[in-house]
Design a protein around this motif. Sequence first.
Motif: not given
Length: 427
Positions: A25-34, A37-46
């Motif tokens: 639902l965000s404004r990010t250009e691409r919405k794969n796992c990366w 994960a970055e938007q959620a504050g995670l350190a990696q997409p694992g």
Amino acid sequence: MVRIAGRFSRVEPRAAARAYLLGLLSRTERKNCWQPAEQAGLAQPGPMQRLLRYARWDADAVRDDIRAYAVEHLGTEGAVLIVDETGFVKKGRASAGVQRQYTGTAGRIENSQVGVFLAYATSRGRALIDRRLYLPEQSWCTDPERRRVAGIPDEVRFATKPRLAWEMIAAALDSGVPAPWVTGDEAYGQDPRLRAALEARGTGYVLAVACSMRVRINSGRTPIRADTLAARLPATAWQRHSAGNGAKGPRSYDWAWSHIGTDEHRHLLIRRNRTTGELAFHLCWSPTKVALSELVRVAGIRWSVEECFQAAKGQVGLDHYQVRHWTSWHRHITLAMLALAFLTALAADPAPQRPVDPLHPTRGSDPITLTVPEIRHLLAAVPTAPAVTAGRLLHWSHWRTRHQATARRSHYRRRSCWIDHETVLEY
């Protein structure tokens, strides 16, 4: 999330699903796992990758929740189920179901996956409520090793696209979805088994067919091509009706219908473009007598599935995935369908009931009702994720470039081995 929370046996995948939906639902250009994960504050997409591949949760059960959610928020009389397919252009040959095949997304034959979808459409809105990944017969169904690597279950067998469409329609009707009509394009209208199955269920249909379709007139005694029948209709047979409102106002066409077969509820519906004279044909059947205007309404609503695909791909990343596994594809697609249904429900709930006047739809100062893109824009402005620091941005930049370097080395190594192998063969 409360509605689907019970589909997850552990809190970790449930939290990851929530973060994934917020990423869609965000404004990010691409919405794969990366990016989620970055938007959620995670350190990696694992965690996101595990959500789609290994975590224990039932995507089909979530699909059922989406279906019930759509009916709850969009349901009205005269609902229509729409079957259609869309393509996902891919590289390589490892993604489940991928092969060189025609896809309307590209308008030509491309290396792609094809998904068959079921949409639920009413006067309040439309949403995607089911999905099937088409598995080509020769390149996939008869290749056990390829199936194993892609994670395709043993019980999955080849099914034509109309067969996949019927499975979704039957599941929707069995679950109590109130939809007296089904519509679809020529790929589905040409299939006699799909039409027979709908008639057996007592579900009306308006399905597009080719101009070469042969129908029977004169109480079923005379076979004739659809375009030949259209050419014999008198001028008085044509009536002007709107097939619904488009971006530039009512979509008005000339329409005619003719009884076919021995059933008084069976018709050939013909649409004529008022400018070009181009004709389109539909086979129609209903369990009871209906008016021409009702068949026109159902035929016109078929195009709303294209709006679903456009919104799903443009707003919630339906085609942004970077997964190859059968399970991962269905899970990403299901979560994207849920995000779209959520936006559609928000757009439908506050919509004022204004009188319909095609010539003067609103006063000059009246805004249009909130659209799916506008609602997503508003939601994206709400701070739903941790504040992104400069350190976090640099961390993810380093992670991406390191990952891309690893992928590049792998590709170069594979390419080098392939070139060496070709050289040996030539020698």
